[in-house]
Design a protein around this motif. Structure first.
Motif, PDB file in Angstrom:
ATOM      1  N   ALA A 207      -3.305  -2.539   0.623  1.00  7.27           N
ATOM      2  CA  ALA A 207      -3.494  -1.108   0.392  1.00  7.27           C
ATOM      3  C   ALA A 207      -4.233  -0.459   1.557  1.00  7.27           C
ATOM      4  O   ALA A 207      -3.900   0.655   1.978  1.00  7.27           O
ATOM      5  CB  ALA A 207      -4.254  -0.886  -0.916  1.00  7.27           C
ATOM      6  N   ALA A 208      -5.237  -1.163   2.082  1.00  4.79           N
ATOM      7  CA  ALA A 208      -5.974  -0.646   3.240  1.00  4.79           C
ATOM      8  C   ALA A 208      -5.077  -0.585   4.468  1.00  4.79           C
ATOM      9  O   ALA A 208      -5.135   0.369   5.263  1.00  4.79           O
ATOM     10  CB  ALA A 208      -7.194  -1.522   3.518  1.00  4.79           C
ATOM     11  N   LEU A 209      -4.219  -1.599   4.639  1.00  4.00           N
ATOM     12  CA  LEU A 209      -3.284  -1.615   5.761  1.00  4.00           C
ATOM     13  C   LEU A 209      -2.280  -0.472   5.647  1.00  4.00           C
ATOM     14  O   LEU A 209      -1.979   0.205   6.645  1.00  4.00           O
ATOM     15  CB  LEU A 209      -2.555  -2.963   5.807  1.00  4.00           C
ATOM     16  CG  LEU A 209      -1.546  -3.175   6.938  1.00  4.00           C
ATOM     17  CD1 LEU A 209      -2.226  -3.097   8.305  1.00  4.00           C
ATOM     18  CD2 LEU A 209      -0.830  -4.521   6.767  1.00  4.00           C
ATOM     19  N   ALA A 210      -1.771  -0.229   4.450  1.00  7.51           N
ATOM     20  CA  ALA A 210      -0.827   0.873   4.237  1.00  7.51           C
ATOM     21  C   ALA A 210      -1.448   2.199   4.655  1.00  7.51           C
ATOM     22  O   ALA A 210      -0.790   3.046   5.275  1.00  7.51           O
ATOM     23  CB  ALA A 210      -0.408   0.924   2.769  1.00  7.51           C
ATOM     24  N   LYS A 211      -2.704   2.372   4.326  1.00 13.48           N
ATOM     25  CA  LYS A 211      -3.406   3.622   4.639  1.00 13.48           C
ATOM     26  C   LYS A 211      -3.437   3.880   6.138  1.00 13.48           C
ATOM     27  O   LYS A 211      -3.350   5.030   6.584  1.00 13.48           O
ATOM     28  CB  LYS A 211      -4.819   3.564   4.071  1.00 13.48           C
ATOM     29  CG  LYS A 211      -5.546   4.887   4.054  1.00 13.48           C
ATOM     30  CD  LYS A 211      -6.876   4.765   3.313  1.00 13.48           C
ATOM     31  CE  LYS A 211      -7.585   6.098   3.228  1.00 13.48           C
ATOM     32  NZ  LYS A 211      -8.875   5.982   2.491  1.00 13.48           N
ATOM     33  N   THR A 212      -3.540   2.814   6.952  1.00 10.18           N
ATOM     34  CA  THR A 212      -3.567   3.000   8.402  1.00 10.18           C
ATOM     35  C   THR A 212      -2.229   3.503   8.934  1.00 10.18           C
ATOM     36  O   THR A 212      -2.163   4.070  10.014  1.00 10.18           O
ATOM     37  CB  THR A 212      -3.938   1.685   9.135  1.00 10.18           C
ATOM     38  OG1 THR A 212      -2.888   0.724   8.983  1.00 10.18           O
ATOM     39  CG2 THR A 212      -5.243   1.109   8.610  1.00 10.18           C
ATOM     40  N   TYR A 213      -1.158   3.285   8.170  1.00  8.92           N
ATOM     41  CA  TYR A 213       0.170   3.768   8.556  1.00  8.92           C
ATOM     42  C   TYR A 213       0.492   5.122   7.919  1.00  8.92           C
ATOM     43  O   TYR A 213       1.589   5.661   8.123  1.00  8.92           O
ATOM     44  CB  TYR A 213       1.248   2.752   8.160  1.00  8.92           C
ATOM     45  CG  TYR A 213       1.342   1.576   9.110  1.00  8.92           C
ATOM     46  CD1 TYR A 213       2.193   1.612  10.213  1.00  8.92           C
ATOM     47  CD2 TYR A 213       0.572   0.436   8.917  1.00  8.92           C
ATOM     48  CE1 TYR A 213       2.286   0.538  11.095  1.00  8.92           C
ATOM     49  CE2 TYR A 213       0.656  -0.641   9.788  1.00  8.92           C
ATOM     50  CZ  TYR A 213       1.516  -0.581  10.879  1.00  8.92           C
ATOM     51  OH  TYR A 213       1.599  -1.656  11.742  1.00  8.92           O
ATOM     52  N   GLY A 214      -0.423   5.629   7.110  1.00  9.20           N
ATOM     53  CA  GLY A 214      -0.194   6.912   6.464  1.00  9.20           C
ATOM     54  C   GLY A 214       0.754   6.839   5.292  1.00  9.20           C
ATOM     55  O   GLY A 214       1.365   7.853   4.906  1.00  9.20           O
ATOM     56  N   VAL A 215       0.901   5.646   4.698  1.00  7.66           N
ATOM     57  CA  VAL A 215       1.748   5.486   3.517  1.00  7.66           C
ATOM     58  C   VAL A 215       0.907   4.904   2.386  1.00  7.66           C
ATOM     59  O   VAL A 215      -0.233   4.483   2.595  1.00  7.66           O
ATOM     60  CB  VAL A 215       2.980   4.597   3.802  1.00  7.66           C
ATOM     61  CG1 VAL A 215       3.841   5.211   4.891  1.00  7.66           C
ATOM     62  CG2 VAL A 215       2.566   3.183   4.187  1.00  7.66           C
ATOM     63  N   THR A 216       1.473   4.876   1.201  1.00  5.29           N
ATOM     64  CA  THR A 216       0.778   4.359   0.027  1.00  5.29           C
ATOM     65  C   THR A 216       1.418   3.068  -0.436  1.00  5.29           C
ATOM     66  O   THR A 216       2.650   2.955  -0.465  1.00  5.29           O
ATOM     67  CB  THR A 216       0.816   5.387  -1.124  1.00  5.29           C
ATOM     68  OG1 THR A 216       0.155   6.583  -0.709  1.00  5.29           O
ATOM     69  CG2 THR A 216       0.141   4.851  -2.377  1.00  5.29           C
ATOM     70  N   LEU A 217       0.598   2.098  -0.806  1.00  2.00           N
ATOM     71  CA  LEU A 217       1.085   0.878  -1.426  1.00  2.00           C
ATOM     72  C   LEU A 217       1.165   1.098  -2.935  1.00  2.00           C
ATOM     73  O   LEU A 217       0.197   1.523  -3.559  1.00  2.00           O
ATOM     74  CB  LEU A 217       0.134  -0.291  -1.139  1.00  2.00           C
ATOM     75  CG  LEU A 217       0.504  -1.615  -1.844  1.00  2.00           C
ATOM     76  CD1 LEU A 217       1.725  -2.245  -1.183  1.00  2.00           C
ATOM     77  CD2 LEU A 217      -0.680  -2.582  -1.844  1.00  2.00           C
ATOM     78  N   GLY A 218       2.327   0.811  -3.507  1.00  2.00           N
ATOM     79  CA  GLY A 218       2.499   0.866  -4.951  1.00  2.00           C
ATOM     80  C   GLY A 218       2.641  -0.542  -5.502  1.00  2.00           C
ATOM     81  O   GLY A 218       3.386  -1.355  -4.947  1.00  2.00           O
ATOM     82  N   VAL A 219       1.938  -0.833  -6.585  1.00  2.00           N
ATOM     83  CA  VAL A 219       2.003  -2.148  -7.218  1.00  2.00           C
ATOM     84  C   VAL A 219       2.170  -1.962  -8.719  1.00  2.00           C
ATOM     85  O   VAL A 219       1.485  -1.135  -9.321  1.00  2.00           O
ATOM     86  CB  VAL A 219       0.728  -2.983  -6.947  1.00  2.00           C
ATOM     87  CG1 VAL A 219       0.873  -4.383  -7.535  1.00  2.00           C
ATOM     88  CG2 VAL A 219       0.438  -3.069  -5.453  1.00  2.00           C
ATOM     89  N   LYS A 220       3.073  -2.748  -9.308  1.00  2.00           N
ATOM     90  CA  LYS A 220       3.283  -2.621 -10.748  1.00  2.00           C
ATOM     91  C   LYS A 220       2.936  -3.924 -11.470  1.00  2.00           C
ATOM     92  O   LYS A 220       3.023  -5.015 -10.908  1.00  2.00           O
ATOM     93  CB  LYS A 220       4.724  -2.248 -11.056  1.00  2.00           C
ATOM     94  CG  LYS A 220       5.766  -3.349 -10.833  1.00  2.00           C
ATOM     95  CD  LYS A 220       7.146  -2.825 -11.208  1.00  2.00           C
ATOM     96  CE  LYS A 220       8.227  -3.874 -10.993  1.00  2.00           C
ATOM     97  NZ  LYS A 220       9.563  -3.330 -11.324  1.00  2.00           N
ATOM     98  N   ALA A 221       2.512  -3.774 -12.717  1.00  2.00           N
ATOM     99  CA  ALA A 221       2.362  -4.932 -13.587  1.00  2.00           C
ATOM    100  C   ALA A 221       3.733  -5.582 -13.752  1.00  2.00           C
ATOM    101  O   ALA A 221       4.754  -4.893 -13.878  1.00  2.00           O
ATOM    102  CB  ALA A 221       1.821  -4.496 -14.941  1.00  2.00           C
ATOM    103  N   HIS A 222       3.754  -6.910 -13.718  1.00  2.00           N
ATOM    104  CA  HIS A 222       5.024  -7.636 -13.730  1.00  2.00           C
ATOM    105  C   HIS A 222       4.921  -8.838 -14.653  1.00  2.00           C
ATOM    106  O   HIS A 222       3.947  -9.595 -14.592  1.00  2.00           O
ATOM    107  CB  HIS A 222       5.365  -8.098 -12.306  1.00  2.00           C
ATOM    108  CG  HIS A 222       6.776  -8.548 -12.129  1.00  2.00           C
ATOM    109  ND1 HIS A 222       7.263  -9.725 -12.657  1.00  2.00           N
ATOM    110  CD2 HIS A 222       7.818  -7.971 -11.465  1.00  2.00           C
ATOM    111  CE1 HIS A 222       8.537  -9.857 -12.333  1.00  2.00           C
ATOM    112  NE2 HIS A 222       8.900  -8.807 -11.615  1.00  2.00           N
ATOM    113  N   VAL A 223       5.916  -9.001 -15.512  1.00  2.00           N
ATOM    114  CA  VAL A 223       5.935 -10.129 -16.432  1.00  2.00           C
ATOM    115  C   VAL A 223       5.746 -11.448 -15.682  1.00  2.00           C
ATOM    116  O   VAL A 223       6.438 -11.716 -14.696  1.00  2.00           O
ATOM    117  CB  VAL A 223       7.260 -10.163 -17.218  1.00  2.00           C
ATOM    118  CG1 VAL A 223       7.390 -11.466 -18.001  1.00  2.00           C
ATOM    119  CG2 VAL A 223       7.360  -8.975 -18.159  1.00  2.00           C
TER     120      VAL A 223
END
Length: 263
Positions: A119-135
């Motif tokens: 998530a911190a790395l994504a921020k340096t590129y100006g994008v957002t990391l999305g993560v979902k709960a997964h079975v």
């Protein structure tokens, strides 16, 4: 609220055909699939070679690139995804949390550390990391999603009602607990408790047992304005079946949002 479809539904076809089929079905845009070994409409190892073609396709069709599904826990690969997203104007990259439900706290702590880093790395590129709960993964339900939210202020929740439903919860209730951090929605229906979401045709919105109307109602009431992308997984679909799933789901979602005064 933008309605999109993950191009994995059209994995039998080249990216151009996938985007055109999504457009015919009525969607506002697409989530580009960059899932290695399943569907690479965006090939992360060669994204620079695809850049001009994809930007031209977006311009020609008017279809927005709403998100990307990278589905990787490899740091080098996820950095390529962030670089590609920045270059293509894709605001958010989705991954699964990885790890194992069965391994409990140890796996959860390990995966949360990884997610915080990504998530911190994504921020340096100006994008957002999305993560979902997964079975079956370390983050698999609402309580573990809340743990993820506490671990990083930069991670966005990709709220997938089918995984929450298969975790034994009611998605239309669970979403209230995480809505403040929801940046993306992967949408599909399913019949029965799983563990799989079932046949692709029964993943079409409105065919299963999830209270999707109630789920959308919470999104609208909380003024959610991010992407809602149909994500249907399973075997390759021919053009007729893929278009049936895409069109039926769009019609259902569009009608629900109109009833709720949000479209």
């Amino acid at each position: 609220m933008k309605l999109g479809v993950n191009t994995v539904l059209f994995k039998k076809f080249p990216v151009r055909e996938a985007v055109l089929m999504a457009k015919r079905a009525g969607y506002d845009g697409v989530e580009l699939s960059a899932i290695q070994g399943m569907c690479e409409h965006l090939v992360l190892d060669e994204w620079e070679k695809q850049k001009d073609e994809l930007l031209a396709l977006r311009e020609e069709t008017g279809m927005e690139f709403l998100s990307m599904e990278a589905a990787t826990n490899d740091r080098a690969r996820i950095e390529k995804a962030f670089a590609a997203a920045k270059a293509l104007g894709i605001p958010l990259v989705n991954i699964g949390p990885g790890g194992s439900t069965a391994e409990g706290e140890e796996s959860l702590q390990k995966q949360l550390a990884m997610i915080c880093d990504f998530a911190a790395l994504a921020k340096t590129y100006g994008v957002t990391l999305g993560v979902k709960a997964h079975v079956g993964a370390a983050v698999y339900n609402t309580p573990t999603t809340l743990r993820m939210m506490e671990a990083s202020a930069d991670v966005g929740v990709d709220m997938d009602p089918s995984h929450i439903y298969r975790a034994g919860e009611k998605p239309e209730e669970a979403i209230n607990l995480v809505i403040s951090r929801v940046k993306h929605v992967h949408i599909r229906d399913c019949k029965g408790p799983g563990p799989s979401p079932g046949d692709p045709m029964n993943q079409a919105c409105g065919r299963g047992d999830i209270n999707l109307f109630g789920y959308f109602k919470v999104l609208v009431e909380n003024h959610y304005d991010g992407p809602v992308c149909l994500e249907v997984i399973g075997p390759e679909q021919d053009v007729a079946d893929a278009m049936a799933i895409a069109s039926e789901s769009y019609g259902y979602m569009n009608a629900v949002l109109k009833m709720l005064g949000a479209r």
